[in-house]
Motif scaffolding. Structure first.
Motif, PDB file in Angstrom:
ATOM      1  N   ARG A   1       0.821  -1.217   0.000  1.00  0.00           N
ATOM      2  CA  ARG A   1       0.000   0.000   0.000  1.00  0.00           C
ATOM      3  C   ARG A   1       0.856   1.268   0.000  1.00  0.00           C
ATOM      4  O   ARG A   1       0.492   2.269  -0.623  1.00  0.00           O
ATOM      5  CB  ARG A   1      -0.928   0.000   1.226  1.00  0.00           C
ATOM      6  N   PHE A   2       2.009   1.226   0.665  1.00  0.00           N
ATOM      7  CA  PHE A   2       2.736   2.465   0.893  1.00  0.00           C
ATOM      8  C   PHE A   2       4.137   2.516   0.276  1.00  0.00           C
ATOM      9  O   PHE A   2       4.718   3.586   0.194  1.00  0.00           O
ATOM     10  CB  PHE A   2       2.849   2.729   2.405  1.00  0.00           C
ATOM     11  N   ASP A   3       4.701   1.378  -0.130  1.00  0.00           N
ATOM     12  CA  ASP A   3       6.057   1.350  -0.685  1.00  0.00           C
ATOM     13  C   ASP A   3       6.167   0.144  -1.616  1.00  0.00           C
ATOM     14  O   ASP A   3       6.680  -0.907  -1.244  1.00  0.00           O
ATOM     15  CB  ASP A   3       7.082   1.263   0.445  1.00  0.00           C
ATOM     16  N   GLN A   4       5.712   0.304  -2.849  1.00  0.00           N
ATOM     17  CA  GLN A   4       5.574  -0.838  -3.743  1.00  0.00           C
ATOM     18  C   GLN A   4       6.914  -1.435  -4.150  1.00  0.00           C
ATOM     19  O   GLN A   4       7.007  -2.630  -4.415  1.00  0.00           O
ATOM     20  CB  GLN A   4       4.752  -0.440  -4.978  1.00  0.00           C
ATOM     21  N   GLU A   5       7.965  -0.633  -4.187  1.00  0.00           N
ATOM     22  CA  GLU A   5       9.276  -1.177  -4.533  1.00  0.00           C
ATOM     23  C   GLU A   5       9.747  -2.156  -3.466  1.00  0.00           C
ATOM     24  O   GLU A   5      10.220  -3.259  -3.773  1.00  0.00           O
ATOM     25  CB  GLU A   5      10.286  -0.040  -4.689  1.00  0.00           C
ATOM     26  N   ALA A   6       9.602  -1.770  -2.207  1.00  0.00           N
ATOM     27  CA  ALA A   6       9.970  -2.674  -1.117  1.00  0.00           C
ATOM     28  C   ALA A   6       9.028  -3.869  -1.070  1.00  0.00           C
ATOM     29  O   ALA A   6       9.437  -4.988  -0.724  1.00  0.00           O
ATOM     30  CB  ALA A   6       9.948  -1.930   0.214  1.00  0.00           C
TER      31      ALA A   6
ATOM     32  N   ALA B   1       7.680  -5.431  -3.585  1.00  0.00           N
ATOM     33  CA  ALA B   1       8.042  -6.417  -4.606  1.00  0.00           C
ATOM     34  C   ALA B   1       9.123  -7.361  -4.094  1.00  0.00           C
ATOM     35  O   ALA B   1       9.069  -8.579  -4.334  1.00  0.00           O
ATOM     36  CB  ALA B   1       8.506  -5.701  -5.871  1.00  0.00           C
ATOM     37  N   ALA B   2      10.103  -6.817  -3.382  1.00  0.00           N
ATOM     38  CA  ALA B   2      11.161  -7.661  -2.818  1.00  0.00           C
ATOM     39  C   ALA B   2      10.607  -8.602  -1.754  1.00  0.00           C
ATOM     40  O   ALA B   2      10.975  -9.781  -1.688  1.00  0.00           O
ATOM     41  CB  ALA B   2      12.261  -6.780  -2.222  1.00  0.00           C
ATOM     42  N   GLN B   3       9.691  -8.080  -0.942  1.00  0.00           N
ATOM     43  CA  GLN B   3       9.089  -8.921   0.099  1.00  0.00           C
ATOM     44  C   GLN B   3       8.222 -10.011  -0.520  1.00  0.00           C
ATOM     45  O   GLN B   3       8.202 -11.154  -0.042  1.00  0.00           O
ATOM     46  CB  GLN B   3       8.255  -8.048   1.046  1.00  0.00           C
ATOM     47  N   GLN B   4       7.504  -9.681  -1.597  1.00  0.00           N
ATOM     48  CA  GLN B   4       6.674 -10.689  -2.259  1.00  0.00           C
ATOM     49  C   GLN B   4       7.538 -11.816  -2.822  1.00  0.00           C
ATOM     50  O   GLN B   4       7.169 -13.001  -2.724  1.00  0.00           O
ATOM     51  CB  GLN B   4       5.860 -10.052  -3.380  1.00  0.00           C
TER      52      GLN B   4
ATOM     53  N   ALA C   1      -6.051  -3.505  -5.229  1.00  0.00           N
ATOM     54  CA  ALA C   1      -6.438  -4.070  -6.520  1.00  0.00           C
ATOM     55  C   ALA C   1      -5.233  -4.270  -7.426  1.00  0.00           C
ATOM     56  O   ALA C   1      -5.175  -5.248  -8.187  1.00  0.00           O
ATOM     57  CB  ALA C   1      -7.473  -3.169  -7.192  1.00  0.00           C
ATOM     58  N   ARG C   2      -4.269  -3.360  -7.382  1.00  0.00           N
ATOM     59  CA  ARG C   2      -3.085  -3.498  -8.227  1.00  0.00           C
ATOM     60  C   ARG C   2      -2.350  -4.795  -7.914  1.00  0.00           C
ATOM     61  O   ARG C   2      -1.932  -5.528  -8.815  1.00  0.00           O
ATOM     62  CB  ARG C   2      -2.135  -2.307  -8.012  1.00  0.00           C
ATOM     63  N   LEU C   3      -2.221  -5.101  -6.632  1.00  0.00           N
ATOM     64  CA  LEU C   3      -1.544  -6.326  -6.227  1.00  0.00           C
ATOM     65  C   LEU C   3      -2.307  -7.547  -6.733  1.00  0.00           C
ATOM     66  O   LEU C   3      -1.706  -8.509  -7.231  1.00  0.00           O
ATOM     67  CB  LEU C   3      -1.426  -6.378  -4.705  1.00  0.00           C
ATOM     68  N   GLN C   4      -3.614  -7.528  -6.621  1.00  0.00           N
ATOM     69  CA  GLN C   4      -4.426  -8.640  -7.097  1.00  0.00           C
ATOM     70  C   GLN C   4      -4.214  -8.859  -8.597  1.00  0.00           C
ATOM     71  O   GLN C   4      -4.074 -10.003  -9.057  1.00  0.00           O
ATOM     72  CB  GLN C   4      -5.901  -8.363  -6.810  1.00  0.00           C
ATOM     73  N   ALA C   5      -4.185  -7.771  -9.348  1.00  0.00           N
ATOM     74  CA  ALA C   5      -3.979  -7.884 -10.797  1.00  0.00           C
ATOM     75  C   ALA C   5      -2.591  -8.429 -11.115  1.00  0.00           C
ATOM     76  O   ALA C   5      -2.430  -9.255 -12.020  1.00  0.00           O
ATOM     77  CB  ALA C   5      -4.180  -6.518 -11.451  1.00  0.00           C
ATOM     78  N   VAL C   6      -1.587  -7.985 -10.378  1.00  0.00           N
ATOM     79  CA  VAL C   6      -0.214  -8.415 -10.630  1.00  0.00           C
ATOM     80  C   VAL C   6      -0.038  -9.898 -10.333  1.00  0.00           C
ATOM     81  O   VAL C   6       0.564 -10.646 -11.117  1.00  0.00           O
ATOM     82  CB  VAL C   6       0.778  -7.571  -9.799  1.00  0.00           C
ATOM     83  N   ILE C   7      -0.552 -10.348  -9.185  1.00  0.00           N
ATOM     84  CA  ILE C   7      -0.416 -11.762  -8.822  1.00  0.00           C
ATOM     85  C   ILE C   7      -1.061 -12.644  -9.883  1.00  0.00           C
ATOM     86  O   ILE C   7      -0.478 -13.633 -10.339  1.00  0.00           O
ATOM     87  CB  ILE C   7      -1.031 -12.035  -7.440  1.00  0.00           C
ATOM     88  N   ALA C   8      -2.276 -12.279 -10.290  1.00  0.00           N
ATOM     89  CA  ALA C   8      -2.970 -13.077 -11.298  1.00  0.00           C
ATOM     90  C   ALA C   8      -2.238 -13.034 -12.631  1.00  0.00           C
ATOM     91  O   ALA C   8      -2.094 -14.068 -13.304  1.00  0.00           O
ATOM     92  CB  ALA C   8      -4.398 -12.572 -11.452  1.00  0.00           C
ATOM     93  N   GLY C   9      -1.779 -11.859 -13.028  1.00  0.00           N
ATOM     94  CA  GLY C   9      -1.090 -11.736 -14.305  1.00  0.00           C
ATOM     95  C   GLY C   9       0.186 -12.546 -14.356  1.00  0.00           C
ATOM     96  O   GLY C   9       0.462 -13.231 -15.344  1.00  0.00           O
TER      97      GLY C   9
END
Length: 428
Positions: free
Chosen positions: A108-113, A115-118, A144-152
Motif C-alpha cells: 500500500r505504501f512502498d511498492q518497490e519494497a 516487490a522484494a518482500q513478495q 487491486a493493483r496487487l491482485q492484478a499483478v499476482i494473477a497476471g
C-alpha cells in the motif's frame, strides 16, 4: 440492525469485557458498512478493544486492515509490531504470519519494497501457495493493483489447469475493473466464463456490460452494452437455465436505468411469474423498488427496498450485483429527497470486511463486486463530501483515485483529471 444492536447491548452490559468489545468492533468492521457505520467508527471501536487487551492478536490484525484502507501507515506499522509481539508460530497457522501483513502494508505504501518482500514470501512453499489461494482478497485490502499483478504473473505460468486459470482470469478481471482498465477486464472475465463454462459465469460477464454501466461505471462501450444485453437474453431464453430469474432482473435494471417504465414492469412481471422461488422473490422486490424510483416515488422506493437489507450479510438477495444496486439506488433516492447524510451512509456499504465462505473462488461473489466498484463509488463520495464541506474526506478519496486510475482506459481520463485537479487545488 438486530445483530449490531445485540453486540451493542452486550458491551453496555459488560463494559470492561475486552472480548465483548472486540466482537462488537469486529462486527462493525465486517458488516457495519451495510447499515451505515463508517470505517472510521469501526476502527475506533477496535482501538478501544485493543486498549482493553493488548495481547489479543485478532484485534491487531483487524486494525492493520483498517489502517491500510484509511491510508494511515504509521498506525498500520504500529499495529503490526504489536501483532508480531503476540504472534506465536507454534500456535498460529502460516496464513496469519506477521510477514504477510507486513508485505501488505508495504504494497500500500512502498511498492518497490513490497516487490522484494513478495519475492521472498513466494519462495517459501507454504506462503507462496497461500498467496495464490487468497489473492482474490487483495481488493478487500484496497490493493487491486496487487491482485492484478499476482494473477497476471501466475497466468504466464504453464502449470495451472483450466479451473485454476479460470480463477486467475476472474481475479485479474475484477481487479482491473477497480483500476479503470475495463477493456482488458472484460477480456479476462470472458476468459474465465469460457473456462468455468457455467450460466453463472456467462451471466456475470454480461452483467459487467449492462448492470455496472446502469450504475454509472465508466468505460463500457455502447457495443459492449449491446453485446451484454444479447448475452443476458440468451440466458433468460434458455428453458433449462437456473439463472433465468437473474437474467430477467438484470434486463429490468437496464430498463430502469434508462427510465423505461414499460420495460421495467415487463421484467418485473416475468419475475413474479417465477414465484414462489425465493431468488425470484428477492429480485422482484429489488425491481419493484426501482420501478417506484423511476416514477419519482422515492419514499416508497426506500420502503420497498428496506426489506432487502437483512440479506446483505452474505449477499443473499439473489444476484451478486444486487447488493451494489440496492445501496447505490437507495443513495440516489435519498439524494433526490435532499437527505444527503443518509445518501452518503448508503454509499459506504463497500467498506465492509465481509468474505463469507472463505477464500473467493469460482464466479465473483457479492463482496468482490462491491470492492471492484468501490473506486467509482469513492468518486461519488468525494464529490458529496466536497459539497458538504468535508474537504479532508474528499482529499482522501481523490488522492487514492489518482493512484488507482494511473493506468486506466482513456474513458477514465476526465475522472482522473478531476481527481488530480482537486488534490492540487484543495489538498495541502
Amino acid at each position: 440492525d438486530l445483530r449490531m444492536a445485540a453486540y451493542e447491548e452486550a458491551t453496555a452490559r459488560y463494559p470492561n469485557h475486552a472480548y465483548a468489545a472486540f466482537l462488537y468492533a469486529d462486527e462493525s468492521q465486517t458488516r457495519g458498512a451495510f447499515v451505515g457505520i463508517p470505517l472510521e467508527k469501526s476502527t475506533q471501536r477496535l482501538e478501544a478493544a485493543a486498549a482493553m487487551d493488548s495481547t489479543f492478536a485478532p484485534t491487531h490484525l483487524a486494525l492493520i486492515w483498517s489502517y491500510i484502507r484509511l491510508a494511515r501507515r504509521a498506525e498500520a506499522e504500529r499495529s503490526l509490531q504489536r501483532y508480531a509481539q503476540v504472534y506465536s508460530s507454534a500456535d498460529a497457522p502460516a496464513n496469519v504470519h506477521p510477514d504477510l501483513f507486513g508485505w501488505l502494508i508495504l504494497e500500500r505504501f512502498d511498492q518497490e519494497a513490497a516487490a522484494a518482500q513478495q519475492a521472498k514470501l513466494s519462495s517459501d512453499p507454504d506462503k507462496g501457495a497461500l498467496i495464490l489461494q487468497a489473492f482474490r482478497l487483495a481488493a478487500m485490502w484496497d490493493l487491486a493493483r496487487l491482485q492484478a499483478v499476482i494473477a497476471g504473473n501466475s497466468l504466464s505460468a504453464a502449470e495451472f489447469n483450466d479451473s485454476a486459470r479460470a480463477e486467475l482470469h476472474e481475479g485479474r478481471g475484477l481487479a482491473l475493473i477497480g483500476l479503470g482498465r475495463i477493456k482488458e477486464a472484460l477480456w479476462h472475465i470472458d476468459s474465465a466464463a469460457v473456462l468455468f463454462d457455467t450460466d453463472e459465469a456467462r451471466l456475470e460477464a454480461a452483467e459487467w456490460r449492462v448492470v455496472a454501466p446502469a450504475l454509472g461505471l465508466s468505460g463500457v462501450s455502447h457495443e459492449e452494452v449491446e453485446r451484454g444485453r444479447t448475452m443476458i437474453d440468451q440466458v433468460r431464453s434458455d428453458a433449462l437455465s437456473h439463472s433465468r430469474s437473474r437474467a430477467a432482473w438484470a434486463l429490468g435494471v437496464d430498463a430502469a436505468a434508462s427510465g423505461d417504465t414499460i420495460a421495467t414492469k415487463r421484467w418485473l412481471d416475468s419475475l413474479r411469474v417465477a414465484l414462489p422461488d425465493t431468488i425470484a422473490e428477492r429480485l422482484a422486490m429489488s425491481l419493484t423498488s426501482m420501478d417506484l424510483g423511476i416514477r419519482g416515488m422515492y419514499d416508497s422506493a426506500l420502503d420497498a427496498s428496506a426489506a432487502l437489507l437483512p440479506h446483505d450479510s452474505a449477499g443473499r438477495a439473489g444476484d451478486p450485483f444486487e447488493r451494489a444496486v440496492l445501496h447505490l439506488k437507495r443513495a440516489e433516492w435519498y439524494d433526490n429527497l435532499g437527505r444527503k447524510g443518509d445518501a452518503d451512509a448508503a454509499r459506504l456499504w463497500y467498506e465492509h470486511f465481509e468474505a463469507a465462505g472463505g477464500y473467493p473462488n469460482r464466479e465473483a461473489r457479492a463482496s468482490e463486486i462491491d470492492w471492484a466498484l468501490s473506486p467509482y463509488v469513492r468518486l461519488l463520495r468525494a464529490r458529496a463530501a466536497e459539497q458538504r464541506g468535508n474537504r479532508e474526506r474528499a482529499c482522501n478519496y481523490m488522492s487514492r483515485l489518482v493512484e488507482l486510475w494511473a493506468g486506466a482506459d482513456s474513458a477514465y481520463t476526465p475522472l482522473r483529471d478531476e481527481a488530480l485537479a482537486y488534490t492540487k487545488r484543495r489538498c495541502g
